[in-house]
Design a protein around this motif. Structure first.
Motif, PDB file in Angstrom:
ATOM      1  N   GLU A  32       0.734  -1.263  -0.031  1.00  0.00           N
ATOM      2  CA  GLU A  32      -0.440  -0.048   0.052  1.00  0.00           C
ATOM      3  C   GLU A  32       0.913   1.263  -0.019  1.00  0.00           C
ATOM      4  O   GLU A  32       1.880   1.298   0.284  1.00  0.00           O
ATOM      5  N   SER A  33       0.202   2.065  -0.356  1.00  0.00           N
ATOM      6  CA  SER A  33       1.080   3.518  -0.413  1.00  0.00           C
ATOM      7  C   SER A  33       2.231   3.552  -1.110  1.00  0.00           C
ATOM      8  O   SER A  33       3.302   4.164  -0.466  1.00  0.00           O
ATOM      9  N   LEU A  34       2.233   3.046  -2.256  1.00  0.00           N
ATOM     10  CA  LEU A  34       3.717   2.954  -2.995  1.00  0.00           C
ATOM     11  C   LEU A  34       4.661   1.994  -1.826  1.00  0.00           C
ATOM     12  O   LEU A  34       5.764   2.543  -1.936  1.00  0.00           O
ATOM     13  N   SER A  35       4.226   0.947  -1.538  1.00  0.00           N
ATOM     14  CA  SER A  35       4.999   0.113  -0.610  1.00  0.00           C
ATOM     15  C   SER A  35       5.669   0.806   0.565  1.00  0.00           C
ATOM     16  O   SER A  35       6.667   0.599   0.920  1.00  0.00           O
ATOM     17  N   GLY A  36       4.667   1.833   1.106  1.00  0.00           N
ATOM     18  CA  GLY A  36       5.204   2.360   2.356  1.00  0.00           C
ATOM     19  C   GLY A  36       6.074   3.593   2.030  1.00  0.00           C
ATOM     20  O   GLY A  36       6.356   4.346   2.923  1.00  0.00           O
ATOM     21  N   SER A  37       6.326   4.246   0.874  1.00  0.00           N
ATOM     22  CA  SER A  37       7.064   5.159   0.492  1.00  0.00           C
ATOM     23  C   SER A  37       6.580   6.663   0.750  1.00  0.00           C
ATOM     24  O   SER A  37       7.033   7.655   0.571  1.00  0.00           O
ATOM     25  N   CYS A  38       5.165   6.651   0.874  1.00  0.00           N
ATOM     26  CA  CYS A  38       4.508   7.741   1.179  1.00  0.00           C
ATOM     27  C   CYS A  38       3.369   7.386   2.271  1.00  0.00           C
ATOM     28  O   CYS A  38       2.789   6.411   2.442  1.00  0.00           O
ATOM     29  N   PHE A  39       2.954   8.904   2.795  1.00  0.00           N
ATOM     30  CA  PHE A  39       1.665   8.486   3.961  1.00  0.00           C
ATOM     31  C   PHE A  39       1.153   9.880   3.888  1.00  0.00           C
ATOM     32  O   PHE A  39       1.660  11.027   3.988  1.00  0.00           O
ATOM     33  N   TRP A  40      -0.316   9.813   4.058  1.00  0.00           N
ATOM     34  CA  TRP A  40      -0.692  11.001   4.164  1.00  0.00           C
ATOM     35  C   TRP A  40      -2.277  10.631   4.937  1.00  0.00           C
ATOM     36  O   TRP A  40      -2.880   9.488   4.978  1.00  0.00           O
ATOM     37  N   ALA A  41      -2.900  11.516   5.708  1.00  0.00           N
ATOM     38  CA  ALA A  41      -4.237  11.387   6.284  1.00  0.00           C
ATOM     39  C   ALA A  41      -4.975  12.470   6.125  1.00  0.00           C
ATOM     40  O   ALA A  41      -4.306  13.770   6.591  1.00  0.00           O
ATOM     41  N   ARG A  42      -6.317  12.474   5.783  1.00  0.00           N
ATOM     42  CA  ARG A  42      -7.014  13.959   5.933  1.00  0.00           C
ATOM     43  C   ARG A  42      -6.921  14.473   7.452  1.00  0.00           C
ATOM     44  O   ARG A  42      -7.238  13.699   8.385  1.00  0.00           O
ATOM     45  N   ASP A  43      -6.983  15.759   7.295  1.00  0.00           N
ATOM     46  CA  ASP A  43      -7.121  16.448   8.531  1.00  0.00           C
ATOM     47  C   ASP A  43      -5.952  16.173   9.777  1.00  0.00           C
ATOM     48  O   ASP A  43      -6.360  15.981  10.749  1.00  0.00           O
ATOM     49  N   MET A  44      -4.863  15.718   9.302  1.00  0.00           N
ATOM     50  CA  MET A  44      -3.849  15.036  10.198  1.00  0.00           C
ATOM     51  C   MET A  44      -3.063  16.216  11.160  1.00  0.00           C
ATOM     52  O   MET A  44      -2.831  17.034  10.835  1.00  0.00           O
ATOM     53  N   VAL A  45      -3.189  15.716  12.392  1.00  0.00           N
ATOM     54  CA  VAL A  45      -2.470  16.673  13.362  1.00  0.00           C
ATOM     55  C   VAL A  45      -1.489  15.770  14.422  1.00  0.00           C
ATOM     56  O   VAL A  45      -2.060  14.339  14.668  1.00  0.00           O
ATOM     57  N   ILE A  46      -0.179  16.001  14.087  1.00  0.00           N
ATOM     58  CA  ILE A  46       0.956  15.033  14.803  1.00  0.00           C
ATOM     59  C   ILE A  46       1.095  15.623  16.138  1.00  0.00           C
ATOM     60  O   ILE A  46       1.572  16.778  16.340  1.00  0.00           O
ATOM     61  N   LEU A  47       1.015  14.707  17.340  1.00  0.00           N
ATOM     62  CA  LEU A  47       1.348  15.061  18.596  1.00  0.00           C
ATOM     63  C   LEU A  47       2.423  14.010  19.161  1.00  0.00           C
ATOM     64  O   LEU A  47       2.822  13.254  18.617  1.00  0.00           O
ATOM     65  N   LYS A  48       3.123  14.505  20.052  1.00  0.00           N
ATOM     66  CA  LYS A  48       3.990  13.589  21.090  1.00  0.00           C
ATOM     67  C   LYS A  48       3.502  12.464  21.766  1.00  0.00           C
ATOM     68  O   LYS A  48       4.033  11.363  21.481  1.00  0.00           O
ATOM     69  N   ASN A  49       2.320  12.713  22.007  1.00  0.00           N
ATOM     70  CA  ASN A  49       1.490  11.638  22.818  1.00  0.00           C
ATOM     71  C   ASN A  49       0.140  11.642  22.568  1.00  0.00           C
ATOM     72  O   ASN A  49      -0.414  12.906  22.278  1.00  0.00           O
ATOM     73  N   LEU A  50      -0.846  10.562  22.372  1.00  0.00           N
ATOM     74  CA  LEU A  50      -2.117  10.851  22.319  1.00  0.00           C
ATOM     75  C   LEU A  50      -3.125  10.609  23.502  1.00  0.00           C
ATOM     76  O   LEU A  50      -4.276  10.438  23.369  1.00  0.00           O
ATOM     77  N   ARG A  51      -2.659  11.003  24.315  1.00  0.00           N
ATOM     78  CA  ARG A  51      -3.325  11.070  25.816  1.00  0.00           C
ATOM     79  C   ARG A  51      -4.687  12.491  25.473  1.00  0.00           C
ATOM     80  O   ARG A  51      -4.333  13.287  24.763  1.00  0.00           O
ATOM     81  N   ILE A  52      -5.562  12.327  26.371  1.00  0.00           N
ATOM     82  CA  ILE A  52      -6.593  13.362  26.067  1.00  0.00           C
ATOM     83  C   ILE A  52      -6.192  14.759  26.535  1.00  0.00           C
ATOM     84  O   ILE A  52      -6.418  15.712  25.714  1.00  0.00           O
ATOM     85  N   GLU A  53      -5.221  14.701  27.596  1.00  0.00           N
ATOM     86  CA  GLU A  53      -4.805  16.164  27.821  1.00  0.00           C
ATOM     87  C   GLU A  53      -3.849  16.939  26.784  1.00  0.00           C
ATOM     88  O   GLU A  53      -4.431  18.059  26.397  1.00  0.00           O
ATOM     89  N   PRO A  54      -3.063  16.415  26.107  1.00  0.00           N
ATOM     90  CA  PRO A  54      -2.535  16.996  24.843  1.00  0.00           C
ATOM     91  C   PRO A  54      -3.101  17.133  23.761  1.00  0.00           C
ATOM     92  O   PRO A  54      -2.863  18.245  23.121  1.00  0.00           O
TER      93      PRO A  54
END
Length: 88
Positions: A32-54
């Motif tokens: 998938e995704s050119l054998s992992g050579s690309c990645f995208w997601a709609r409305d993506m936000v990147i955080l250091k961790n995924l706890r509710i507070e951050p």
């Protein structure tokens, strides 16, 4: 779903860099995704961790800087089954 004063609702997908790396690695074996050579997601936000507070802190910060229209997508849905964050 993120609900703003006045009723505007937005959606976003939250990832960590480790999540993205894991998805890219797994796609390199599935082809998938050119054998992992690309990645995208709609409305993506990147955080250091995924706890509710951050997540809540990031949403508030993005909204205060009026960047939420760039970092999230519009929705007219009620977001049934999704977490909701109220921004005041």
């Amino acid at each position: 779903m993120i609900r703003f004063p006045g009723g505007e609702t937005r959606i976003a997908t939250f990832f960590t860099l480790a999540n993205v790396a894991s998805l890219v690695a797994s796609r390199s074996t599935t082809g998938e995704s050119l054998s992992g050579s690309c990645f995208w997601a709609r409305d993506m936000v990147i955080l250091k961790n995924l706890r509710i507070e951050p997540i809540e802190a990031a949403v508030v910060d993005i909204a205060r800087r009026d960047e939420h229209r760039w970092a999230s997508g519009c929705t007219g849905a009620d977001g049934v089954g999704n977490a909701q964050i109220e921004v005041s």
